[in-house]
Design a protein around this motif. Structure first.
Motif, PDB file in Angstrom:
ATOM      1  N   LEU A  82       0.824  -1.209   0.000  1.00 40.55           N
ATOM      2  CA  LEU A  82       0.000   0.000   0.000  1.00 40.55           C
ATOM      3  C   LEU A  82       0.862   1.264   0.000  1.00 40.55           C
ATOM      4  CD1 LEU A  82      -2.714  -1.135   2.562  1.00 40.55           C
ATOM      5  CD2 LEU A  82      -2.999  -0.866   0.081  1.00 40.55           C
ATOM      6  N   ARG A  83       1.939   1.248   0.776  1.00 40.30           N
ATOM      7  CA  ARG A  83       2.835   2.420   0.816  1.00 40.30           C
ATOM      8  C   ARG A  83       3.455   2.659  -0.554  1.00 40.30           C
ATOM      9  NH1 ARG A  83       8.439   3.052   2.374  1.00 40.30           N
ATOM     10  NH2 ARG A  83       8.814   5.088   3.329  1.00 40.30           N
ATOM     11  N   MET A  84       3.830   1.581  -1.242  1.00 38.89           N
ATOM     12  CA  MET A  84       4.386   1.701  -2.587  1.00 38.89           C
ATOM     13  C   MET A  84       3.331   2.239  -3.553  1.00 38.89           C
ATOM     14  SD  MET A  84       6.366  -1.250  -4.778  1.00 38.89           S
ATOM     15  CE  MET A  84       5.002  -2.404  -4.652  1.00 38.89           C
ATOM     16  N   LEU A  85       2.088   1.753  -3.417  1.00 42.24           N
ATOM     17  CA  LEU A  85       1.004   2.230  -4.276  1.00 42.24           C
ATOM     18  C   LEU A  85       0.755   3.724  -4.060  1.00 42.24           C
ATOM     19  CD1 LEU A  85      -1.343   1.813  -6.241  1.00 42.24           C
ATOM     20  CD2 LEU A  85      -2.728   1.002  -4.310  1.00 42.24           C
ATOM     21  N   ASN A 128       0.473   8.975  -6.004  1.00 38.61           N
ATOM     22  CA  ASN A 128       0.604  10.169  -5.169  1.00 38.61           C
ATOM     23  C   ASN A 128      -0.392  10.089  -4.014  1.00 38.61           C
ATOM     24  OD1 ASN A 128      -1.735  12.065  -5.504  1.00 38.61           O
ATOM     25  ND2 ASN A 128      -1.027  12.184  -7.647  1.00 38.61           N
ATOM     26  N   GLU A 129       0.016  10.693  -2.919  1.00 36.15           N
ATOM     27  CA  GLU A 129      -0.727  10.575  -1.665  1.00 36.15           C
ATOM     28  C   GLU A 129      -2.140  11.152  -1.779  1.00 36.15           C
ATOM     29  OE1 GLU A 129      -0.450   8.901   2.134  1.00 36.15           O
ATOM     30  OE2 GLU A 129       1.249   9.171   0.779  1.00 36.15           O
ATOM     31  N   GLY A 140       9.834   1.282  -2.341  1.00 33.35           N
ATOM     32  CA  GLY A 140       9.570   0.080  -3.118  1.00 33.35           C
ATOM     33  C   GLY A 140       9.815  -1.188  -2.317  1.00 33.35           C
ATOM     34  N   TYR A 141       9.000  -2.211  -2.593  1.00 37.58           N
ATOM     35  CA  TYR A 141       9.121  -3.487  -1.880  1.00 37.58           C
ATOM     36  C   TYR A 141      10.055  -4.411  -2.682  1.00 37.58           C
ATOM     37  CZ  TYR A 141       7.700  -7.725   0.616  1.00 37.58           C
ATOM     38  OH  TYR A 141       7.692  -8.892   1.349  1.00 37.58           O
ATOM     39  N   TYR A 142      11.338  -4.094  -2.654  1.00 36.95           N
ATOM     40  CA  TYR A 142      12.318  -4.894  -3.386  1.00 36.95           C
ATOM     41  C   TYR A 142      13.704  -4.605  -2.832  1.00 36.95           C
ATOM     42  CZ  TYR A 142      12.651  -0.417  -5.917  1.00 36.95           C
ATOM     43  OH  TYR A 142      12.771   0.911  -6.229  1.00 36.95           O
TER      44      TYR A 142
END
Length: 948
Positions: free
Chosen positions: A478-481, A486-487, A615-617
């Motif tokens: 979700l944070r990456m999305l 944009n917030e 990013g989740y990586y």
């Protein structure tokens, strides 16, 4: 035998009064139906069909009947205390509960069979009514498929017609559980007994925990999240107790000298797993956010001492924050929360009655660590977020439970930052959760955030979805999305999603649709579903490899087990910067190697990807860029964002575990630590070096490794010793964390002045018998390291304190510290104590064993112990127990023992944990054989250069 307390005439009379209330539409009761039945010449009670009848072919309930309301009556027969006084007859304790239920439902497809759930209940007296025509429908019999689907199958003479409305009445009784699920009994001590055999201070209470599928253990119901309904609940309980439920109390009256009843207003439309009630002698601390009355309940002794005050006040702040953020008010007038002595999870978000393990809610001035407030506010923020994400809007099925937990964790970051801005927890919490997710998601036995529904059907499959991955990967996706779209667009989509799906159920496709609308309205071009499905429907995550000389970049599935092959790829958003440029945004949306100008190092500058870890990586670089980054850390670490300073260390060590870089490169990432005083880099280094400790603390590598760590931590330890003389704690919150890190690393690795300090402080405590000698922040580590350096006298002093204190925080710190002794016979004694619930509560059994297993002297003892007593110790946190106790396994013999365990023990519900433990052991064996010599040489070279 336990006394079962038959219902008195007075209670029966009260039932009649309540029935009248049902007739006028307030609440429905069994007598109402009996009055109706008496005019219809009812047939005898139906006989049950043979229990050998074949179970239904599917695990999921059919959708031909849709419930919309339950009328529920419960009577737990438990005594809250056992009186033992002269000339007073003590009642026999009973764990019986009785009750009845009426579920009202709509028929959407003609049927002659009613399916609902029931487990471990004695169900009788079925009455089916056609409520449109006020007509009773004849029941032929009932089957209870407890061993398969948990279906209660009711056979009817006549059809239920599509479009019609019906009701089903059932009597039931069951036993209060001692395993912290369903309706269960909890025990505690109020005040201190005069002597060891005095039980006057013992107290008992009733609580419930129904997630994910335990409502069926409490009453027959349609126990699936999409089967939402309103609940009208009445509790009959002991006269000296208070009953709490999901909603505001509507009425409470005395029945006779023993009993009273409490009737609650109807709940919002909600899933069965959110139903909750407690019966106790607890007292509240009252607070308000202006519109909602907030009551925080705890043991009377705890509320009298003000231990619930912090939780009560911070709850109001967090609730108000969410109401403003989501633009939707909390839908009830009351919010109760209760600190339970016994509970499986840390907390449960039941709508209107949030239950907590008491250590997660109570703060004791002068006893609790100042950092304990972090835990309390984080747990409260998580559970309050669920009042919207999970309660108001619920996932359709358990395969999408990440929508509940991911959003609750994600929103927690922001609400805690608002409620306690001085804590500055955002970066630390984000990075900590990220590392937890990365660890388990790097195994082939990981699972997608949103697997297909057909893979999550049986209860053991559902329960396995509630793992660390669901709680920690979800918020990062979700944070990456939010960073991608944009917030502003993200928040707009979320608020619309909550508003439109209030009191309904969703799946992740609904979320993507609403996010897409917000993106389109904002002028964006991201295909949300196309991007995000690669992150939620696949297991694992990628590592991107960047060659800063050529600008070439490619991705691959990151796995610790390098023999595993994967063709998976992801749509990867990359924020990239250099020491000569600011952050830029680049997409990698192919599995091929591509060239990007943004990744070319100009004039030998370093390149940093995944700025601030959105990013989740993971990221790997060519060796030259790694060395430039490490040099920057040594010269001026502030040039690199704080989160990335921690993440660079974490990436390097984990890339080495996966054999994508040399292990010495990872070790080189720690060179700058001698001058580093910020918390995040040290936390990352210590956590990653813990793997080296697990792999090497039984080998000759450990000595040189300790010598290296003693040298590195010396600067940090002296920084805090000079700052506070270790008699006080710093004012800055992150500095308080780092002070604890300094003491732990220094003492663990034998820094003489640290060990001397810990043993002296502990000795002064033993002599003065006053805990004021040690600051609450430091007690856990001081206790532990003094215990490790000491013997029987120090251990038994701590054990006596553990037994006699009623302070929750002190108990938790002592319970952990008792596992630090190096004396084998004391550790064995401690393990035996976990089998006695009078010494170690069931909910604390697994954590206590894990503390012992963390100790190199206790790991083998713990492994043998859990196999010898698996039936008992696995009642709570079994998966964590397997993973934790086997974390040091790194030999072929240990792997074979683990494989034998999986064959010989009943571990079906923990099958994923066993598989992950076996995979991790295989990884450890291979990693150790390939890296031991290089690691030994590196540490010896570092220590030799210092001594030379």
């Amino acid at each position: 035998m336990p006394k079962t307390s038959p219902v008195s005439k007075a209670i029966a009379a009260t039932f009649a009064v309540l029935t009248v209330g049902a007739i006028v539409g307030i609440v429905t009761m069994v007598i109402f139906y009996k009055v109706q039945i008496s005019t219809m010449d009812p047939t005898p009670r139906p006989t049950f069909l043979p229990t050998t009848a074949a179970p239904p072919p599917v695990i999921r309930l059919p959708t031909d009947l849709i419930p919309h309301r339950y009328d529920l009556f419960f009577q737990p027969h438990l005594y809250t205390k056992i009186i033992q006084e002269v000339n007073v007859t003590s009642p026999n304790q009973t764990h019986l509960f009785t009750g009845n239920s009426t579920v009202h439902f709509h028929c959407v497809q003609t049927t002659r069979t009613i399916y609902l759930h029931s487990l471990d209940l004695d169900v009788s007296g079925p009455v089916v009514m056609d409520t449109d025509q006020n007509r009773r429908i004849h029941v032929l019999g009932m089957d209870n498929h407890e061993d398969t689907s948990n279906f209660l199958q009711i056979h009817l003479k006549d059809h239920l017609e599509a479009g019609g409305n019906y009701s089903l009445f059932l009597d039931f009784e069951g036993q209060l559980s001692e395993e912290l699920v369903g309706m269960y009994v909890s025990t505690y001590t109020e005040g201190q007994p005069a002597h060891e055999d005095d039980t006057d201070a013992d107290r008992f209470l009733v609580a419930t925990h129904l997630q994910p599928g335990y409502a069926r253990r409490v009453f027959p119901c349609f126990d699936e999240p999409e089967m939402k309904a309103e609940f009208y609940v009445t509790i009959i309980h002991r006269i000296d107790t208070t009953a709490l439920g999901n909603s505001e109390r509507a009425e409470s009256n005395i029945i006779d000298e023993d009993w009273k009843y409490t009737r609650f207003h109807p709940t919002p439309t909600m899933s069965t797993y959110l139903l909750a009630f407690t019966v106790s002698e607890f007292t509240p601390v009252v607070s308000t956010n202006g519109r909602v009355s907030i009551r925080t309940y705890a043991r009377p002794e705890a509320t009298a001492k003000g231990h619930a005050k912090y939780a009560a006040n911070i709850t109001s702040t967090v609730l108000t924050f969410y109401e403003k953020k989501f633009e939707i008010n909390y839908p009830q007038r009351t919010l109760d929360q209760i600190a339970l002595p016994d509970m499986g999870p840390a907390a449960m978000e039941n709508w209107g009655l949030i239950t907590y393990e008491q250590g997660a809610l109570l703060f004791e001035d002068g006893v609790s660590s100042a950092l304990h407030k972090e835990w309390i506010v984080t747990i409260i923020a998580h559970e309050l977020a669920h009042q919207w994400f999970g309660n108001l809007v619920t996932m359709k099925w358990w395969n999408d439970v990440w929508l509940n937990e991911g959003f609750a964790s994600y929103m927690t970051y922001y609400s805690v930052d608002h409620a306690e801005p001085s804590f500055k927890m955002m970066d630390a919490t984000v990075l900590s959760d990220l590392h937890v997710a990365f660890e388990s998601d790097a195994l082939t036995t990981s699972h997608p955030l949103s697997p297909p529904q057909e893979e999550v059907q049986q209860m053991d499959q559902i329960e396995q979805m509630f793992d660390s991955l669901t709680y920690t990967k979800g918020p990062f996706v979700l944070r990456m999305l939010a960073d991608i779209v944009n917030e502003r667009a993200f928040n707009k989509a979320i608020n619309k999603y909550l508003s439109d799906f209030s009191y309904k159920n969703t799946d992740q496709d609904d979320l993507w649709d609403y996010m897409q609308k917000a993106v389109d309205e904002d002028g964006g071009h991201t295909n949300v579903a196309k991007v995000m499905d690669t992150w939620t429907k696949q297991n694992g995550y990628p590592v991107i490899t960047i060659n800063t000389t050529t600008g070439e970049i490619y991705q691959r599935h990151f796995l610790f087990n390098d023999t595993s092959e994967s063709s998976q790829w992801w749509h990867i958003p990359i924020r990239v910067m250099s020491n000569g440029s600011q952050s830029d945004f680049v997409w990698l949306d192919t599995s091929d190697t591509v060239k990007k100008e943004e990744f070319v190092s100009k004039k030998g500058e370093w390149i940093l990807a995944n700025v601030n870890c959105f990013g989740y990586y993971r990221v790997n670089y060519n060796p030259e860029n790694w060395e430039r980054l490490f040099t920057q850390l040594e010269k001026d670490p502030q040039r690199i964002p704080l989160m990335n300073r921690g993440q660079l260390i974490d990436d390097a060590f984990n890339l080495a575990r996966a054999k994508l870089v040399n292990v010495t490169l990872a070790l080189n990432s720690t060179r700058f630590l001698f001058h580093e005083t910020d918390y995040l880099p040290w936390e990352s280094a210590v956590r990653n070096l813990q793997y080296f400790v697990l792999m090497f603390d039984r080998t000759e590598v450990y000595g040189p490794m300790q010598a290296y760590l003693r040298e590195k931590v010396g600067g940090l330890y002296n920084h805090f010793q000079n700052l506070t003389d270790l008699s006080e704690v710093p004012e800055v919150h992150s500095e308080q964390h780092n002070q604890i890190t300094a003491i732990n690393v220094a003492c663990s690795n034998g820094l003489p002045e640290c060990v001397a300090m810990a043993t002296k402080m502990y000795a002064n405590w033993m002599e003065s018998n006053s805990t004021n000698m040690i600051h609450p922040n430091l007690r856990s580590k001081i206790y532990c390291h003094a215990m490790a350096a000491g013997g029987k006298e120090e251990w038994e002093f701590a054990w006596n304190k553990f037994q006699t204190t009623s302070d929750t925080s002190e108990k938790d710190q002592l319970r952990k510290a008792l596992a630090c002794t190096k004396k084998i016979w004391l550790l064995n004694r401690y393990l035996e104590y976990t089998l006695d619930p009078e010494k170690i509560r069931l909910m604390d059994v697994a954590p206590t064993i894990l503390y012992i297993a963390e100790n190199v002297a206790g790991q083998a003892l713990a492994w043998n112990f859990i196999r010898a007593h698996w039936d008992y110790v696995s009642k709570a946190h079994a998966s964590a127990l397997i993973m934790g106790v086997t974390s040091r396994f790194s030999t072929q013999f240990e792997l074979e023992e683990l494989e034998r365990f999986s064959r010989d023990y009943s571990v079906d519900s923990e099958s994923r944990a066993v598989q992950q433990a076996m995979e991790q052991t295989q990884v450890n064996i291979q990693w150790l054989s390939e890296n031991k010599d290089a690691v030994l040489e590196w540490f010896e070279r570092q220590t030799a250069s210092k001594s030379g």
